[in-house]
Design a protein around this motif. Structure first.
Motif, PDB file in Angstrom:
ATOM      1  N   ALA A  35       3.344  -0.594 -45.249  1.00  0.00           N
ATOM      2  CA  ALA A  35       4.527  -0.495 -46.102  1.00  0.00           C
ATOM      3  C   ALA A  35       4.267   0.508 -47.220  1.00  0.00           C
ATOM      4  N   PHE A  52       8.769  -1.887 -48.853  1.00  0.00           N
ATOM      5  CA  PHE A  52       9.439  -1.886 -47.557  1.00  0.00           C
ATOM      6  C   PHE A  52       8.500  -1.297 -46.506  1.00  0.00           C
ATOM      7  N   THR A  53       8.666  -1.770 -45.287  1.00  0.00           N
ATOM      8  CA  THR A  53       7.775  -1.398 -44.190  1.00  0.00           C
ATOM      9  C   THR A  53       8.322  -0.207 -43.411  1.00  0.00           C
ATOM     10  N   PHE A  54       7.435   0.677 -43.002  1.00  0.00           N
ATOM     11  CA  PHE A  54       7.824   1.767 -42.112  1.00  0.00           C
ATOM     12  C   PHE A  54       8.148   1.183 -40.738  1.00  0.00           C
ATOM     13  N   PHE A  65      12.972   3.155 -42.449  1.00  0.00           N
ATOM     14  CA  PHE A  65      12.846   1.817 -43.000  1.00  0.00           C
ATOM     15  C   PHE A  65      14.037   0.998 -42.514  1.00  0.00           C
ATOM     16  N   THR A 114       9.980  -6.832 -39.878  1.00  0.00           N
ATOM     17  CA  THR A 114       9.915  -5.375 -39.936  1.00  0.00           C
ATOM     18  C   THR A 114       8.516  -4.788 -39.739  1.00  0.00           C
TER      19      THR A 114
END
Length: 221
Positions: A35, A52-54, A65, A114
């Protein structure tokens, strides 16, 4: 190091969930599951960073994202849902402990899925997805992120668990000890767990009680 990146595409997914495709800086690298901190390049929001996670893969020419927006208060995710193609986000360097360690069971609650998206995409591209399982808990069917993609991945076993409604072909209830005993036959493998903090804590404790080794539990500490 921070990067200010332009949004190239926005795609709807599940209820209040969108995927944001951004331009990718030269030589930017990360591992699937990692992330970064993200903020919005607008007055009043640049210092409001959120993790936030790739969901893209390292080899893609864009960063992606997949983000669930919460509209119960005027926060970052609510603001993200109002952005348009051409707006900009600010991201930091990648970080995160949820990376692939070996074959196992992935347990996710809501947007906690995610980190697993890029991992599954990578395993699929490598031809190594067979034998993995996703147990995915959501409130309702409309909340299931990336459902069509997950169910279409060859070799991945997917079970959806809904807590607030019953739907044909989907499980109803919660991922607890009884559920894990019914749907996991081998606790001597890796378990990847991501979701709300309380869910992660409870599932990790339950997995340990069922025989999973501490070093086989992969989660964000």
């Amino acid at each position: 190091m921070t990067h200010t990146l332009t949004i190239k595409a926005i795609s709807p997914d599940a209820r209040n969930v969108f995927s944001y495709d951004l331009e990718k800086p030269d030589s930017f690298s990360f591992q699937p599951g990692q992330a970064t901190e993200v903020s919005i390049d607008k007055d009043g929001w640049r210092d409001q960073k959120r993790p936030f996670t790739f969901t893209s893969l390292p080899g893609w020419d864009r960063l992606q994202f997949t983000i669930k927006s919460y509209h119960d208060h005027d926060g970052v995710t609510d603001q993200l849902s109002k952005l348009l193609v051409g707006d900009q986000l600010i991201i930091d360097d990648p970080w995160g402990a949820i990376t692939y360690k070996g074959k196992g069971v992935f347990i996710a609650g809501g947007a906690g899925v995610t980190p697993f998206i890029a991992i599954f995409r990578q395993l699929h591209d490598e031809g190594n997805l067979a034998g993995h399982t996703l147990l995915f808990a959501n409130k309702t069917e409309r909340d299931i992120i990336h459902r069509e993609e997950f169910e279409a991945l060859p070799g991945l076993t997917v079970r959806h668990i809904l807590s607030q409604e019953e739907r044909s072909g989907l499980d109803h209830g919660h991922i607890d000890g009884d559920y894990l005993r019914d749907h996991v036959s081998d606790f001597d493998q890796h378990f990847y767990v991501c979701g709300p903090d309380q869910m992660v804590e409870e599932i990790n404790a339950t997995l340990s009680d069922l025989g999973a080794k501490p070093d086989s539990l992969v989660f964000e500490k």
